[in-house]
Design a protein around this motif. Structure first.
Motif, PDB file in Angstrom:
ATOM      1  N   VAL B 224       0.862  -1.193   0.000  1.00  8.05           N
ATOM      2  CA  VAL B 224       0.000   0.000   0.000  1.00  8.05           C
ATOM      3  C   VAL B 224       0.892   1.234   0.000  1.00  8.05           C
ATOM      4  O   VAL B 224       2.089   1.156   0.244  1.00  8.05           O
ATOM      5  N   ASP B 225       0.280   2.395  -0.264  1.00  6.57           N
ATOM      6  CA  ASP B 225       0.998   3.660  -0.143  1.00  6.57           C
ATOM      7  C   ASP B 225       1.106   4.037   1.312  1.00  6.57           C
ATOM      8  O   ASP B 225       0.136   3.906   2.061  1.00  6.57           O
ATOM      9  N   VAL B 226       2.267   4.505   1.717  1.00  2.54           N
ATOM     10  CA  VAL B 226       2.386   5.061   3.070  1.00  2.54           C
ATOM     11  C   VAL B 226       1.751   6.453   3.017  1.00  2.54           C
ATOM     12  O   VAL B 226       2.054   7.231   2.126  1.00  2.54           O
ATOM     13  N   PRO B 227       0.820   6.738   3.938  1.00  3.03           N
ATOM     14  CA  PRO B 227       0.112   8.020   3.906  1.00  3.03           C
ATOM     15  C   PRO B 227       1.075   9.200   3.835  1.00  3.03           C
ATOM     16  O   PRO B 227       2.152   9.163   4.437  1.00  3.03           O
ATOM     17  N   SER B 228       0.665  10.254   3.120  1.00  3.32           N
ATOM     18  CA  SER B 228       1.551  11.412   2.940  1.00  3.32           C
ATOM     19  C   SER B 228       1.637  12.219   4.232  1.00  3.32           C
ATOM     20  O   SER B 228       0.752  12.163   5.079  1.00  3.32           O
ATOM     21  N   PRO B 229       2.723  12.967   4.395  1.00  3.63           N
ATOM     22  CA  PRO B 229       3.011  13.645   5.663  1.00  3.63           C
ATOM     23  C   PRO B 229       2.071  14.811   5.938  1.00  3.63           C
ATOM     24  O   PRO B 229       1.309  15.232   5.078  1.00  3.63           O
ATOM     25  N   GLY B 233      -5.139  14.323   8.316  1.00  6.84           N
ATOM     26  CA  GLY B 233      -5.391  12.900   8.537  1.00  6.84           C
ATOM     27  C   GLY B 233      -4.292  12.200   9.300  1.00  6.84           C
ATOM     28  O   GLY B 233      -4.421  11.042   9.646  1.00  6.84           O
ATOM     29  N   ARG B 234      -3.182  12.853   9.566  1.00  7.39           N
ATOM     30  CA  ARG B 234      -2.043  12.125  10.119  1.00  7.39           C
ATOM     31  C   ARG B 234      -2.172  11.763  11.590  1.00  7.39           C
ATOM     32  O   ARG B 234      -1.509  10.858  12.061  1.00  7.39           O
ATOM     33  N   SER B 235      -3.000  12.520  12.337  1.00  5.93           N
ATOM     34  CA  SER B 235      -3.185  12.041  13.705  1.00  5.93           C
ATOM     35  C   SER B 235      -4.572  11.433  13.780  1.00  5.93           C
ATOM     36  O   SER B 235      -5.541  12.048  13.378  1.00  5.93           O
ATOM     37  N   SER B 236      -4.644  10.201  14.256  1.00  3.82           N
ATOM     38  CA  SER B 236      -5.870   9.451  14.055  1.00  3.82           C
ATOM     39  C   SER B 236      -6.555   9.086  15.353  1.00  3.82           C
ATOM     40  O   SER B 236      -7.051   7.984  15.506  1.00  3.82           O
ATOM     41  N   LEU B 239      -5.736   5.493  17.416  1.00 11.75           N
ATOM     42  CA  LEU B 239      -4.419   4.882  17.236  1.00 11.75           C
ATOM     43  C   LEU B 239      -3.337   5.724  17.909  1.00 11.75           C
ATOM     44  O   LEU B 239      -2.406   5.201  18.490  1.00 11.75           O
ATOM     45  N   LEU B 242      -3.087   4.872  21.441  1.00 12.67           N
ATOM     46  CA  LEU B 242      -2.400   3.603  21.663  1.00 12.67           C
ATOM     47  C   LEU B 242      -0.900   3.805  21.701  1.00 12.67           C
ATOM     48  O   LEU B 242      -0.197   3.250  22.523  1.00 12.67           O
ATOM     49  N   VAL B 243      -0.405   4.621  20.767  1.00 15.33           N
ATOM     50  CA  VAL B 243       1.032   4.884  20.739  1.00 15.33           C
ATOM     51  C   VAL B 243       1.438   5.536  22.038  1.00 15.33           C
ATOM     52  O   VAL B 243       2.436   5.189  22.654  1.00 15.33           O
ATOM     53  N   GLN B 255      10.483  13.098  18.687  1.00 13.94           N
ATOM     54  CA  GLN B 255       9.786  12.497  17.559  1.00 13.94           C
ATOM     55  C   GLN B 255       8.264  12.548  17.692  1.00 13.94           C
ATOM     56  O   GLN B 255       7.560  12.144  16.792  1.00 13.94           O
TER      57      GLN B 255
END
Ligand SMILES: Nc1ncnc2c1ncn2[C@@H]1O[C@H](COP(=O)(O)OP(=O)(O)OP(=O)(O)O)[C@@H](O)[C@H]1O
Ligand SMILES: [Mg+2]
Lengths: 173, 256
Positions: B224-229, B233-236, B239, B242-243, B255
């Motif tokens: 699959v494509d790794v989602p763009s930076p 949408g990058r913070s979900s 999930l 969980l991190v 980081q």
């Protein structure tokens, strides 16, 4: 593990190390110091006892045997169910999620590609060990264990990649 | 030496594109795993390589000869003699015994009944199912049926074996044993193998893995494509939490 090996009969330290390394060829070899330290601790706790000396003598040549208490301890250990490991605390889990959710996409891709490559290379290596005609049952069983975990990691990685990609498609459409 | 080659193979089912230009080499004796997400075109590629389907564009060559332009009759003969095919479910003929099933490709090629049975028996023996020679598929387990199907695929000593999810219907141990046989026998005969699978564990038996994504070869192996930076949408939410829980302490602050 040492108790398990002693259950097959009494041995001295060097024999125990050799038996351990042969039984678990993919595990880290035992250090001598570790064997003697462990034997000392087991003797203090009354789980093993010296059972004689080889003719050559010398302190290294003491043979150890399992005591009654040692056999009980081994039985107890075997009866105890291992807690299913909470793998969500693994560094792999954290790294993949950080890569997917917060890292720059280029760097994330680089990491994921390299991680997957490392996993598949190791998996292929272990499969070769296992399918080698000279592999013993010990080799196969140890390789199976490692392969099952690598396989699970890889399947989880792909499922996660697809889930996150799906999620992005929904959010951005 | 290159045994089998695909060059820019394109295939669509009506309006649905299945392969968008696949280029792939399989060397003599090489075992190549074809992997990728469901619907990416693995089975379609296997069928094009084996001459079951004809590509819309591109070329398939076997030992330097272009086979995609051959007539159906010529391709069918090639499949009976030089290629072996194995699918997820055994496709054994239910009315025939194991030995008759395994001998079938030989009888079709003109071998006599008695000679055919003798050869079939040696293959059943190699696969550890000689005792099932006179049993019909309906009375065998899935694993036993797959071993007979493998014996039947190899009985003509094909140069290329095509296997589409051959362990898909088997449990782990039966699958491992089946793959063990498949790899050992193809190494002995220097048969090339194209092995379609979605299981990393099974792909581990191959010399090399080719991953497909949306009908094309995916060099990243990610599928699959790794989602763009950046981007909203990058913070979900879930999930991300969980991190935060699992990674506490192990992720450098910089980081986050
Ligand atoms: N006979 C068919 N008619 C129409 N579309 C088809 C046909 N066979 C496959 N397709 C489509 O072509 C694409 C590729 O299918 P294919 O069966 O090659 O995928 P696959 O990778 O083998 O998937 P899976 O892992 O689920 O078996 C899919 O979009 C599928 O829906
Ligand atoms: Mg398929």
């Amino acid at each position: 593990m040492l108790l398990g090996l002693l259950a097959q009969g009494s041995r001295h330290g060097y024999e125990l190390k050799r038996a351990h390394d042969q039984r678990l060829p993919r595990a880290r070899p035992l250090a001598f110091g570790q064997v003697y330290a462990t034997l000392g601790r087991l003797q203090r706790d009354g789980l093993v006892a010296p059972a004689g000396q080889d003719r050559d003598g010398g302190p290294d040549r003491t043979t150890y045997a399992l005591t009654g208490a040692g056999r009980d301890a081994l039985d107890l250990w075997l009866a105890e169910v291992e807690p299913p490991l909470p793998y969500v605390t693994s560094t792999l889990f954290t790294k993949v999620l950080v890569a997917l959710l917060v890292a720059d996409a280029g760097r994330a891709r680089e990491y994921l590609v390299a991680q997957r490559r490392a996993h598949t290379a190791r998996l292929r290596e272990l499969t070769a060990v296992k399918t080698d005609p000279s592999a013993t049952l010990d080799d196969v069983v140890a390789a199976d264990f490692a392969i099952a975990h690598l396989d699970a990691d890889l399947r989880w990685l792909h499922t996660t990649l697809e889930r996150v990609a799906d999620w992005h498609r929904e959010v951005h459409s | 030496m290159t045994e089998l080659q695909a060059r820019g193979v394109v295939k669509a089912y009506g309006p649905t594109p299945a392969l968008r230009g696949i280029t792939l080499d399989v060397a003599e004796g090489e075992i190549v795993a074809v992997t990728g997400p469901s619907g990416c075109g693995k089975s379609t590629l296997l069928h094009c390589l084996a001459g079951i389907l004809r590509p819309d564009a591109g070329q398939v060559t076997w030992r330097g000869e272009r086979i995609d332009t051959w007539s159906e009759a010529a391709r069918s003969k090639l499949r009976r003699t030089e290629f072996g095919v194995l699918f997820q479910f055994g496709q054994l003929v239910p009315e025939l015994t194991a030995a008759e099933n395994v001998a079938l490709p030989l009888l079709l090629a003109g071998t006599g009944r008695r000679a055919g049975r003798t050869v079939a028996m040696t293959w059943l023996d190699r696969l550890g199912v000689a005792d099932l020679a006179d049993t019909r598929p309906g009375e065998m387990s899935g694993g036993q049926q797959q071993r007979c199907a493998l014996a039947r695929a190899l009985v003509t000593e094909p140069r290329v074996l095509f296997a589409d999810e051959p362990t898909g219907a088997l449990d782990t141990l039966a699958g491992e044993q089946m793959l063990g046989h498949l790899v050992r026998l193809s190494r002995e005969q220097r048969t090339s193998v194209v092995l379609v699978t979605h299981e990393p564990r099974i792909a581990g038996y191959a010399d090399r893995e080719v991953m497909l994504r949306d009908g094309a070869v995916d060099g990243t192996g990610l599928g699959v494509d790794v989602p763009s930076p950046g981007g909203p949408g990058r913070s979900s939410g879930g999930l991300g939490l969980l991190v935060g829980d699992a990674g506490a302490g192990s992720v450098p602050d910089g980081q986050r």
